[in-house]
Scaffold this active site. Structure first.
Site, PDB file in Angstrom:
ATOM      1  N   HIS A  74      20.564  44.312  30.832  1.00 52.14           N
ATOM      2  CA  HIS A  74      19.788  43.068  31.315  1.00 52.14           C
ATOM      3  C   HIS A  74      18.601  43.047  30.767  1.00 52.14           C
ATOM      4  O   HIS A  74      17.956  41.786  30.189  1.00 52.14           O
ATOM      5  CB  HIS A  74      19.496  43.402  32.831  1.00 52.14           C
ATOM      6  CG  HIS A  74      18.999  42.234  33.518  1.00 52.14           C
ATOM      7  ND1 HIS A  74      18.071  42.330  34.830  1.00 52.14           N
ATOM      8  CD2 HIS A  74      18.987  40.851  33.244  1.00 52.14           C
ATOM      9  CE1 HIS A  74      17.926  41.060  35.065  1.00 52.14           C
ATOM     10  NE2 HIS A  74      18.347  40.231  34.172  1.00 52.14           N
ATOM     11  N   GLU A  92      39.062  38.201  32.758  1.00 55.25           N
ATOM     12  CA  GLU A  92      38.049  39.505  32.270  1.00 55.25           C
ATOM     13  C   GLU A  92      38.938  40.443  32.500  1.00 55.25           C
ATOM     14  O   GLU A  92      38.531  41.642  31.889  1.00 55.25           O
ATOM     15  CB  GLU A  92      36.636  39.494  32.906  1.00 55.25           C
ATOM     16  CG  GLU A  92      36.375  39.501  34.239  1.00 55.25           C
ATOM     17  CD  GLU A  92      34.984  39.515  34.657  1.00 55.25           C
ATOM     18  OE1 GLU A  92      33.988  39.880  33.595  1.00 55.25           O
ATOM     19  OE2 GLU A  92      34.604  39.291  35.617  1.00 55.25           O
ATOM     20  N   ASP A 100      33.825  41.570  29.550  1.00 53.02           N
ATOM     21  CA  ASP A 100      34.456  42.743  30.120  1.00 53.02           C
ATOM     22  C   ASP A 100      35.881  42.826  29.355  1.00 53.02           C
ATOM     23  O   ASP A 100      36.845  43.914  29.558  1.00 53.02           O
ATOM     24  CB  ASP A 100      34.568  42.304  31.743  1.00 53.02           C
ATOM     25  CG  ASP A 100      33.315  43.217  32.412  1.00 53.02           C
ATOM     26  OD1 ASP A 100      33.143  44.190  31.878  1.00 53.02           O
ATOM     27  OD2 ASP A 100      32.433  42.120  33.212  1.00 53.02           O
ATOM     28  N   CYS A 105      32.654  32.508  28.611  1.00 53.50           N
ATOM     29  CA  CYS A 105      31.179  32.837  29.145  1.00 53.50           C
ATOM     30  C   CYS A 105      30.647  34.022  28.518  1.00 53.50           C
ATOM     31  O   CYS A 105      29.565  34.361  29.011  1.00 53.50           O
ATOM     32  CB  CYS A 105      31.080  32.302  30.412  1.00 53.50           C
ATOM     33  SG  CYS A 105      31.830  33.638  31.433  1.00 53.50           S
TER      34      CYS A 105
HETATM   35  C1  PEP Z   1      31.668  38.776  30.879  1.00 54.07           C
HETATM   36  O1  PEP Z   1      32.335  40.056  31.475  1.00 54.07           O
HETATM   37  O2  PEP Z   1      32.076  38.373  29.852  1.00 54.07           O
HETATM   38  C2  PEP Z   1      30.610  38.043  31.683  1.00 54.07           C
HETATM   39  C3  PEP Z   1      30.281  36.859  31.319  1.00 54.07           C
HETATM   40  O3  PEP Z   1      30.110  38.759  32.791  1.00 54.07           O
HETATM   41  P1  PEP Z   1      29.173  39.935  33.014  1.00 54.07           P
HETATM   42  O4  PEP Z   1      28.715  39.967  31.329  1.00 54.07           O
HETATM   43  O5  PEP Z   1      28.162  39.659  33.745  1.00 54.07           O
HETATM   44  O6  PEP Z   1      30.114  41.254  33.363  1.00 54.07           O
HETATM   45 MG    MG Z   2      32.107  40.413  33.561  1.00 54.87          MG
END
Ligand code: PEP
Ligand code: MG
Length: 574
Positions: free
Chosen positions: A191, A434, A458, A505
């Site tokens: 984060h 994911e 992920d 994403c």
């Molecule tokens: C991902 O896993 O690519 C994702 C966008 O979600 P996070 O990074 O919040 O796990």
């Molecule tokens: Mg994720």
């Protein structure tokens, strides 16, 4: 003497500044005791230092402005809470009263004690709180030193060199004029790294090698993109730095002109760029840069910093403001993705899992707590009355999960209508891809989803069995693996065959280096952090989609990383 250190770039930008060390060795404090008649003075010194630390946190909070204020404010409140923890305070007083220790040494003993407790706990929440503890106690220690040494000058023009950086500190550091941060630990997916990108603060992680060799006041050149840090640069380095800085500035100015230009390839195909938003600042930036909408809104951050679950009303207001902020462009709200690296304080995440990344996280947690999940879905559905909105479900592994979520979504929608809310039809429901099982058996999900979003952060971790936060794995955690390239290709092709929109994403979508690869694989929707949106748009506008698609076969034939690198390098040449 000059030294070049290669670490990991986590937030792009080029900076030159003096090093300011802020390391855990701050707690390498020698044992010191005080006479019995000075105990009360020592207790008073400690109380004054804690009051000063509290005051500084309060000032920091007051100074926060704009959209990041809400999010960063939560971190600051949490640090203030730690400072008031009765056990911490009574433990320190006892060490001074009974052990006759000087306040600094008492602080060290208490910190070491708590660190040992945190480390022995198998609970990711407590482990992640270790850093917070160091930041809070470090602040008290600095306050204790303040009456012994002259005040330190401000940090303008300095590069902070630290063990770890807390998200709560970033805005303050920026306001004080810090030009870059170099940290020994941390992950580009943390984060803190995401926030550093939001604040355009260059950040380099995993720079252990530098930490041992840098002194306060050394000149450093930091490249937050490549992860290169140069200590005591030569005249040649400085010339090179100035040239690159000018080039970057010019390129940035040029890019600003792209704000209102379409994201269209040379051969006329329109690509949709959505934004990943973490804060209201991101939403405003995404809007100003012409994002097609928000492709990923991570709601778990509403649950991370409070000991109480956010109620329907506060969640509703948050989601509604997001929808209103995008003025009619689609917004994708991801349901709670707590667990593993995102531990909460509300007691939702199980503390006893031995393998939390494979445990009750994401949709698994939501479905096991239908009360909490129902509240979130109700808030999201209510916000859908204010503009186009979609719901995205994280960590989906099988069909039954999507069916269960849809059932709950429809039930909440029906309940709300019965309660008199005027609502549009239920929002579109999509799955994050994911978990490898979902990617491999996509045919089993395709008729129960309205859209798909590939979470490469992920997906890469689970396909390669490589922890996304473990820098010891070097370049193993990377999209440059034939398994990842093939999976992406399959998911995108399956979506297209069934007329189901597919986006990416994960951080991959925001890295312009990989833009040609994603286009070649058939991707037409990207969701990325606004900080790189214009660069990716620029890359797309310079790409010829037809030619790239014709090169897809050679991409799919690549059998190792060097072959993939060669493929990408050839894209740079064209
Ligand atoms: C991902 O896993 O690519 C994702 C966008 O979600 P996070 O990074 O919040 O796990
Ligand atoms: Mg994720």
């Amino acid at each position: 003497m000059r030294a070049l250190i290669q670490a990991t770039g986590a937030s792009r930008g080029l900076a030159l500044g003096r090093a300011r060390l802020h390391l855990g060795r701050a707690f390498d404090i020698e044992e010191r005791t005080v006479d019995a008649d000075h105990i009360d003075d020592e207790l008073q010194r400690l109380r004054a230092a804690m009051a000063l630390a509290r005051e500084q946190l309060g000032e920091m909070r007051d100074r926060l402005q704009g959209a990041l204020a809400h999010e960063l404010g939560d971190f600051i409140d949490f640090h203030a809470l730690l400072l008031d923890d009765p056990e911490l305070v009574s433990g320190l007083s006892e060490l001074i009263r009974v052990g006759h220790y000087a306040a600094e040494y008492a602080l060290k003993l208490q910190r070491d004690r708590l660190v040992a407790v945190f480390t022995s706990m198998d609970d990711p929440y407590f482990q992640s709180r270790r850093e917070d503890l160091d930041h809070v106690l470090g602040r008290v220690l600095a306050a204790l030193h303040r009456d012994a040494s002259p005040p330190k000058p401000g940090m303008a023009g300095e590069v902070l060199v630290c063990d770890a950086v807390a998200p709560s500190e970033l805005a303050q550091l920026k306001a004080e004029g810090v030009v870059a941060i170099v940290s020994a630990t941390g992950s580009a997916l943390s984060h803190a790294a995401i926030l550093a990108r939001s604040l355009h603060m260059p950040l380099v992680l995993g720079a252990n090698e530098l930490i041992g060799h840098v002194n306060d006041g050394d000149a450093l050149i930091v490249d937050g993109g490549s992860g290169e840090v140069i200590r005591e640069p030569t005249g040649r380095d400085l010339r090179h730095y100035r040239t690159r800085k000018r080039e970057m500035q010019r390129a940035g100015e040029q890019r600003l002109r792209l704000r209102r230009m379409p994201t269209r390839t040379l051969d006329g195909s329109d690509i949709r760029l959505y934004a990943n938003a973490e804060s209201r600042d991101d939403v405003a930036e995404a809007h100003a840069l012409g994002a097609a909408g928000v492709g990923l809104y991570r709601t778990e951050f509403l649950f991370l910093h409070s000991t109480e679950l956010p109620d329907e009303e506060s969640q509703f207001r948050n989601y509604r403001d997001l929808v209103l902020g995008m003025t009619g462009r689609a917004v994708t709200i991801r349901t709670l993705d707590l667990g593993a690296d995102k531990a909460d304080r509300c007691g939702l995440v199980l503390g006893s899992e031995s393998n939390p990344a494979l445990g009750v996280r994401g949709v698994r947690l939501s479905l096991s707590r239908s009360d909490v999940f129902g509240t979130q879905l109700r808030a999201i559905i209510r916000a859908s009355a204010y503009g186009p909105l979609r719901v995205l479900v994280p960590m989906v592994a099988r069909r039954e999960e999507m069916q269960a979520v849809r059932k709950l979504l429809l039930a909440c929608h029906a309940d709300l209508r019965k309660e008199g809310y005027e609502l549009p039809e239920p929002p579109a429901l999509g799955a994050m891809i994911e978990v490898p099982a979902a990617a491999l058996a996509l045919h089993s999900l395709i008729d129960v989803v309205d859209f798909l979003s590939i979470g490469t952060n992920d997906l890469i971790q689970y396909v390669l069995a490589a922890d996304r936060g473990n820098d010891a794995l070097g370049d193993l955690y990377s999209p440059m693996h034939p398994a990842i390239v093939h999976l992406l290709h399959q998911i995108i092709a399956t979506g297209k065959r069934h007329h189901i929109p597919v986006s990416v994403c994960g951080e991959l979508a925001g890295d312009p280096l990989f833009t040609p690869m994603l286009l070649a694989l058939g991707l037409t929707e990207f969701s990325l952090h606004p900080s790189t949106l214009l660069e990716v748009r620029e890359r797309i506008r310079a790409a010829h989609l037809g030619k790239l698609r014709r090169r897809a076969n050679s991409l799919l034939r690549a059998r190792d990383r060097p072959a993939l690198e060669r493929w990408l390098a050839r894209c740079e040449e064209r």
